[in-house]
Scaffold this active site. Sequence first.
Site: not given
Length: 959
Positions: A68, A852, A854
Amino acid sequence: MSGIGEIVDDVAKSPEDRRCYRAVVLVNNMKVLLVSDPTTEKAAASMDVHVGHMSDPAEIPGLAHFCEHMLFLGSEKYPEENAYTQFLHDHGGMSNAFTSLEHTNFFFDVSHENLAEALDRFAQFFTCPLFTASAAGREVNAVDSENVKNLNSDSWRLFQLEKSTCDPTHPYSKFGTGNKSTLETEPTKQGIDVRQALLHYHNQFYSSNIMALVVIGKESLDDLTVMVSDLFTSVVDRHISVPCWDQHPYSDDCLQIHLRVVPVKDVRSFQMTFPMPDMQPYYETNPAHYVAHLMGHEGPGSILSLLKARGWSNNLLAGPSQGAKGFMFFMMKVDLSEEGLEHTEEIATIVFQYLAMLRSQDPQEWIFKECADLNAIQFRFKDKTPPVQMASHTSCLLHEFPLREVLSGPYLMTKFKPDLIRLVLSHLIPQRVRIRTVSKHFEGHSDQTEHWYGTQYSREKIPAEVIERWSAVEPIADLHLPPVNEFIPGDFSLLPLESESSLLPVLIKDTPLCKVWFKQDDCYFMPKSCLYFKITSILAYQDPVHCVMTHLYVELVKDGLNEFAYAAEISGVEYKLESTEYGLELRLKGYSDKQRVLLSKVLNKAVNFVVDERRLPEIKDIYLRKLKNFKAEAPHQHALYHMKYLLAEKAWSKEELAACVDDVTSASLQSFVPNLLSHLHFECLFHGNLTRQIALDIAETTEQTFTDSVGTKPLLPSQLVCLREIDLPNGSSHVFCERNDVHPSSAVEIYYQTDVQSTRSNMLLELFCHIIMEPCFNVLRTQEQLGYLIHSGLQRANGSQGLRVLVQSEHSPLYIESRIEAFLKSVEVCLETMSDEQFNRHVQALAVKRLDKPKRLTDECHKHWKEILAHQYNFDRDSVEVSFLQTITLADITHFYKEMVDVQAPRRHKLSVQVHGTRTKDDDAIDGIPKAGQDVTLSTALPEVWSMKCVHVHFYLLN
């Protein structure tokens, strides 16, 4: 469409969900959920590979986790190690990943315009990763540092102990994190090429038919379909099966045992675990949830109610715990009082008595319906989650539910099947129990050591006669089914928007006693509200004794409300009451239907307070252990704490608070509370499905409750003083040093204080922090491998602000600090060589983050609440500051750097907190104090002042 094998356009979703969904199966059998959201500013994606560390080769523990990590470090198409993260950062995004027992999950978000390019880089993880030897040799240090970070974490230690004490031949027993020994030293001794092992693991398990992808964007579903098909059909389908383990890791030899465990912190807990088959196939009935709802209940007749009455426990958790495909667990865990530690057998008896009561009667359809109704309401009015969270979570669910039910499956209980409930109960018997008791009392009495974390424990078989006694228990009158939940909301109507509604909170009441800000919801259109109260009292934080008494008062109020409030909480109406530096903070959120009933109960409990003399010693014990346990927190937490303490004008240390706890008596606390509440000031924010008149009525009720019951009067305006922070002098460089005696790692937090908060200073600092964030991580973490935990960003408090760099590492604090300073020195070249195009990308990326919107009512309310707590009230801050951001030039940022950050900056204000761990590499300090004349930064650094508290400080009041 080419590349598509199956399309499902009728994905079940909440009636309130405005996103559009399409599930597809690509021709390579990859499952995909596409989400079109025309309102989103951020796009996101997540890939979940249905394989985790249970599939690690036995000779390389931690390989799945290492894989990963390595996938972030370059691909054939984008070979630069930071190509993926740099692109995301340059376009307002972020990324992360995790590895669990049977999942490896990758996720990112980015500005919506850049989704296609980000997905292209993301897709290379699964087709052509490089796994270069040089990157592997460095990244193994990051994995090792991550493991070191967890070595003295009780949660990690207990999780591994449960695994290490199961059937040793079962993959569940594996050590999943990995470390330098398992990923480098031991494989080298055995002649194993770890890079080749990584390639083999990726080729074996990273198969498209066990992958699930979620993509959220502004594009139409058709455009998203084409985008995904073009990029991900090339992932190879190796036609492998999802690993399944039908044999449970807790074989008969692992049952009827009692583990007594020595923790790192002074914690006491008692856990009963029962092995169970995988119940996921019965998700429409969810029988384990039915049983968990009853065993974990906290109302009258519950297990916890009886344990609290006997003074043995304060908290309880119960429910199913997912293992992996093929097996799971059911667990019940309680914390223990000192007295409870002496009665663990009786606690288990009570649990089995409750189970006997459940078996003595048929499963109740009304209880199933109550659970089903609560879940259905939760699904119907489910808040919109941020894209990246939704993507990561849902990509896991694609493996668990049919495509049409991937959103609804975790919520909807549609089939009442008593036989399945009885099946769950049939596994919860004494013959199948494992018990684990955790306490410092077992120190010196353990005879075994867990291999990976060094946890001290003992293991013994539960005597047969005890199992027989538990098996023979009968139901008792104190344990019974809960009453019908009267808090389940029934009125979901939305109040009409008022003509004078505002886009931002407005002040609708301002008196000496109470100030009320109000905003009616005009965005989310949910039957929910947030009621926030800041209750200021000058006594609450006056000295350590008052601070302790305020905390104990709050905890006793909550303790007394628990049975009542629990029914509200599981019905979606909850409250939080906390003590703060300025007094009390009360927050309620959830469905507006029954919210005022809960508020009334909380307020009346607070003003009609009577000390529960039976519960006070337990509440004091919990608080005292919490204060003392801080010494066992991670080094970076110590660094953060000391930085805040050093900068605060007024703060009480944990040691000062702990010294006062024993002095608080029932009588002193009872006499203190009326004084605490005698003079107050309320500042409130009411936001949601409310009208202006309802908001005023709530404020009036709150005022009357306090004035009528305790005669509360308003504070004087001069008593409403803002908290302040120390103003570091120009050219100052201070150091504070502490030793952490529990964790091997060290930590350094450096704070470079900049100008007091204003629109200009805020955006200069934010933009500078954005510019250096990715390079800081790339240099200090990826290239130099200082440690796993690397963070840079801004720090704000009480009107002040500054740049913060935080590192936790196995290196010495002196070395860490020198590397941080060296990196900051390199920023000068970065700025000098930055093109206008690169700079504009940073500006736009920061603008995307700031604008951006909420996604939930609670998120918006929290933003407004922060403005109120800071007494700044700039509710339109994002628009105002982004407008200014667009005017900032590269010259402005360069000047900011040379004026305030560069090592020779005339207005540099540096405070460094160094926390020395127990096992530090190249530690050239003596007892935590540098040698005389030793310079931890560059040769041109300013001399340091070594002190326990900053000197030559100035104070200012921030408005």
